[in-house]
Design a protein around this motif. Structure first.
Motif, PDB file in Angstrom:
ATOM      1  N   LEU A 131       1.002  -1.018  -0.021  1.00  0.00           N
ATOM      2  CA  LEU A 131      -0.111   0.215   0.131  1.00  0.00           C
ATOM      3  C   LEU A 131       0.853   1.315   0.101  1.00  0.00           C
ATOM      4  CD1 LEU A 131      -2.514  -1.182   2.558  1.00  0.00           C
ATOM      5  CD2 LEU A 131      -2.731  -1.428   0.119  1.00  0.00           C
ATOM      6  N   HIS A 132       1.005   1.782  -1.135  1.00  0.00           N
ATOM      7  CA  HIS A 132       2.133   2.806  -1.320  1.00  0.00           C
ATOM      8  C   HIS A 132       1.315   4.397  -1.514  1.00  0.00           C
ATOM      9  CE1 HIS A 132       1.302   1.118  -5.247  1.00  0.00           C
ATOM     10  NE2 HIS A 132       1.418   2.368  -5.780  1.00  0.00           N
ATOM     11  N   THR A 133       0.118   4.261  -1.537  1.00  0.00           N
ATOM     12  CA  THR A 133      -0.415   5.916  -1.601  1.00  0.00           C
ATOM     13  C   THR A 133      -1.646   5.844  -0.563  1.00  0.00           C
ATOM     14  OG1 THR A 133      -2.176   5.376  -3.311  1.00  0.00           O
ATOM     15  CG2 THR A 133       0.187   5.932  -4.067  1.00  0.00           C
ATOM     16  N   ASN A 134      -2.062   6.949  -0.075  1.00  0.00           N
ATOM     17  CA  ASN A 134      -2.941   7.387   0.880  1.00  0.00           C
ATOM     18  C   ASN A 134      -4.333   6.681   0.251  1.00  0.00           C
ATOM     19  OD1 ASN A 134      -1.518   7.968   2.814  1.00  0.00           O
ATOM     20  ND2 ASN A 134      -1.739   9.983   2.548  1.00  0.00           N
ATOM     21  N   ALA A 135      -4.391   6.945  -1.197  1.00  0.00           N
ATOM     22  CA  ALA A 135      -5.761   6.641  -1.715  1.00  0.00           C
ATOM     23  C   ALA A 135      -5.879   5.140  -1.764  1.00  0.00           C
ATOM     24  CB  ALA A 135      -5.644   7.135  -3.263  1.00  0.00           C
ATOM     25  N   ILE A 136      -4.717   4.445  -2.118  1.00  0.00           N
ATOM     26  CA  ILE A 136      -5.026   2.936  -2.038  1.00  0.00           C
ATOM     27  C   ILE A 136      -5.020   2.271  -0.700  1.00  0.00           C
ATOM     28  CG2 ILE A 136      -3.511   0.715  -2.351  1.00  0.00           C
ATOM     29  CD1 ILE A 136      -2.266   2.007  -4.816  1.00  0.00           C
ATOM     30  N   ILE A 137      -4.405   3.053   0.305  1.00  0.00           N
ATOM     31  CA  ILE A 137      -4.711   2.610   1.924  1.00  0.00           C
ATOM     32  C   ILE A 137      -6.318   2.941   2.087  1.00  0.00           C
ATOM     33  CG2 ILE A 137      -4.356   3.170   4.079  1.00  0.00           C
ATOM     34  CD1 ILE A 137      -1.458   3.902   3.475  1.00  0.00           C
ATOM     35  N   ASP A 138      -6.775   3.946   1.655  1.00  0.00           N
ATOM     36  CA  ASP A 138      -8.405   4.365   1.901  1.00  0.00           C
ATOM     37  C   ASP A 138      -9.142   3.112   1.414  1.00  0.00           C
ATOM     38  OD1 ASP A 138      -7.550   6.402   3.512  1.00  0.00           O
ATOM     39  OD2 ASP A 138      -7.915   7.807   2.039  1.00  0.00           O
ATOM     40  N   GLN A 139      -8.989   2.822   0.194  1.00  0.00           N
ATOM     41  CA  GLN A 139      -9.442   2.008  -0.737  1.00  0.00           C
ATOM     42  C   GLN A 139      -9.724   0.637  -0.032  1.00  0.00           C
ATOM     43  OE1 GLN A 139      -8.287  -1.033  -3.004  1.00  0.00           O
ATOM     44  NE2 GLN A 139     -10.457  -1.370  -3.310  1.00  0.00           N
ATOM     45  N   LYS A 140      -8.480   0.164   0.404  1.00  0.00           N
ATOM     46  CA  LYS A 140      -8.535  -1.255   1.043  1.00  0.00           C
ATOM     47  C   LYS A 140      -9.171  -1.236   2.306  1.00  0.00           C
ATOM     48  CE  LYS A 140      -6.100  -3.282  -2.127  1.00  0.00           C
ATOM     49  NZ  LYS A 140      -6.825  -4.157  -2.977  1.00  0.00           N
ATOM     50  N   VAL A 141      -9.062  -0.334   3.219  1.00  0.00           N
ATOM     51  CA  VAL A 141      -9.596  -0.033   4.403  1.00  0.00           C
ATOM     52  C   VAL A 141     -11.262  -0.137   4.220  1.00  0.00           C
ATOM     53  CG1 VAL A 141      -9.912   1.412   6.477  1.00  0.00           C
ATOM     54  CG2 VAL A 141      -7.677   1.008   5.581  1.00  0.00           C
ATOM     55  N   ASP A 142     -11.551   0.603   3.408  1.00  0.00           N
ATOM     56  CA  ASP A 142     -13.170   0.499   3.091  1.00  0.00           C
ATOM     57  C   ASP A 142     -13.440  -0.618   2.248  1.00  0.00           C
ATOM     58  OD1 ASP A 142     -15.609   2.033   2.655  1.00  0.00           O
ATOM     59  OD2 ASP A 142     -15.383   1.661   0.488  1.00  0.00           O
ATOM     60  N   TYR A 143     -12.593  -1.342   1.550  1.00  0.00           N
ATOM     61  CA  TYR A 143     -13.033  -2.727   1.260  1.00  0.00           C
ATOM     62  C   TYR A 143     -13.076  -3.698   2.244  1.00  0.00           C
ATOM     63  CZ  TYR A 143     -12.514  -7.278  -1.197  1.00  0.00           C
ATOM     64  OH  TYR A 143     -12.616  -8.529  -1.384  1.00  0.00           O
ATOM     65  N   ILE A 144     -12.141  -3.803   3.363  1.00  0.00           N
ATOM     66  CA  ILE A 144     -12.282  -4.573   4.570  1.00  0.00           C
ATOM     67  C   ILE A 144     -13.615  -4.151   5.431  1.00  0.00           C
ATOM     68  CG2 ILE A 144     -11.161  -4.810   6.938  1.00  0.00           C
ATOM     69  CD1 ILE A 144      -8.557  -4.455   5.356  1.00  0.00           C
ATOM     70  N   HIS A 145     -13.842  -3.007   5.554  1.00  0.00           N
ATOM     71  CA  HIS A 145     -14.954  -2.568   6.360  1.00  0.00           C
ATOM     72  C   HIS A 145     -16.353  -2.917   5.735  1.00  0.00           C
ATOM     73  CE1 HIS A 145     -12.251   0.215   9.083  1.00  0.00           C
ATOM     74  NE2 HIS A 145     -12.236  -1.290   9.246  1.00  0.00           N
ATOM     75  N   GLN A 146     -16.503  -2.677   4.293  1.00  0.00           N
ATOM     76  CA  GLN A 146     -17.908  -3.130   3.700  1.00  0.00           C
ATOM     77  C   GLN A 146     -17.850  -4.733   3.438  1.00  0.00           C
ATOM     78  OE1 GLN A 146     -20.175  -1.149   2.723  1.00  0.00           O
ATOM     79  NE2 GLN A 146     -19.062   0.572   3.878  1.00  0.00           N
ATOM     80  N   ASN A 147     -16.803  -5.607   3.775  1.00  0.00           N
ATOM     81  CA  ASN A 147     -16.740  -6.937   3.259  1.00  0.00           C
ATOM     82  C   ASN A 147     -18.068  -7.497   4.036  1.00  0.00           C
ATOM     83  OD1 ASN A 147     -14.590  -9.665   3.264  1.00  0.00           O
ATOM     84  ND2 ASN A 147     -15.288  -8.449   1.494  1.00  0.00           N
ATOM     85  N   PRO A 148     -18.273  -7.160   5.134  1.00  0.00           N
ATOM     86  CA  PRO A 148     -19.459  -8.082   5.910  1.00  0.00           C
ATOM     87  C   PRO A 148     -20.975  -7.419   5.494  1.00  0.00           C
ATOM     88  CG  PRO A 148     -17.849  -6.971   7.751  1.00  0.00           C
ATOM     89  CD  PRO A 148     -17.380  -6.797   6.159  1.00  0.00           C
ATOM     90  N   VAL A 149     -20.743  -6.163   5.013  1.00  0.00           N
ATOM     91  CA  VAL A 149     -21.877  -5.649   4.413  1.00  0.00           C
ATOM     92  C   VAL A 149     -22.208  -6.349   2.968  1.00  0.00           C
ATOM     93  CG1 VAL A 149     -23.217  -3.484   3.476  1.00  0.00           C
ATOM     94  CG2 VAL A 149     -21.594  -3.408   5.578  1.00  0.00           C
TER      95      VAL A 149
END
Length: 176
Positions: A131-149
């Protein structure tokens, strides 16, 4: 070691650990708790920093960093130890309605590869994504948190207990 699985100290990675065959082991609290207990150990004793996570029924996602250490090696030990603990729990839990089926399945899957002993639990691949940019970090964190939804388990990310999106999560994470 494959270049594809290499990690470097101090870098941030998105990691996915998957149960072989996508078997739904973590639909039971006791098996999720084994993961949490061992992730805590890695935080306290192995220098693992966890910034986001979710434990789904057959896999977990992490955004992690290991300072001054080999993340790939630590993940290998984590997978080995948790597999032994979960399989031991399965073997000894006579109340587990899926016990015979799960043990048969993990035994059958071990026969496909001679490197595994009696059982094969975790998929071999971790596929760490740098994860080399803030945009990619934010995308992956959002992906993780949205997974159960997305899986239909909850309507809001913060309602899923085994996720860093939940304030009552049993595993505490570091700030990004």
């Amino acid at each position: 070691m494959s270049e594809y699985r290499k990690t470097t100290p101090d870098d941030l990675y998105f990691i996915t650990l998957t149960v072989v065959g996508w078997v739904d082991v973590f639909s039971r609290k006791e098996y999720k708790d084994i993961l949490v207990e061992n992730l805590r150990h890695c935080q306290q004793k192995e220098g693992l920093e966890i910034f986001a996570y979710v434990i789904m029924t057959n896999h977990l996602h992490l955004v992690v960093r290991r300072q001054d250490g080999n993340l790939t090696e630590l993940l290998g030990r984590f997978k080995s130890y948790t597999a032994k603990k979960i399989l031991d729990s399965l073997e000894n839990n006579l109340q587990e309605s899926r016990r015979e089926w799960l043990l048969y399945l993990f035994s059958y899957l071990a026969k496909a590869n001679k490197q595994y002993g009696k059982y094969h639990f975790w998929s071999y691949k971790n596929h760490p994504v740098l994860l080399h940019t803030n945009a990619i970090i934010d995308q992956k964190v959002d992906y993780i948190h949205q997974n159960p939804v997305r899986a239909g388990l909850v309507t809001e990310p913060e309602h899923y207990v085994y996720s860093s999106a939940c304030t009552d999560s049993p595993l505490k994470v570091s700030e990004l």
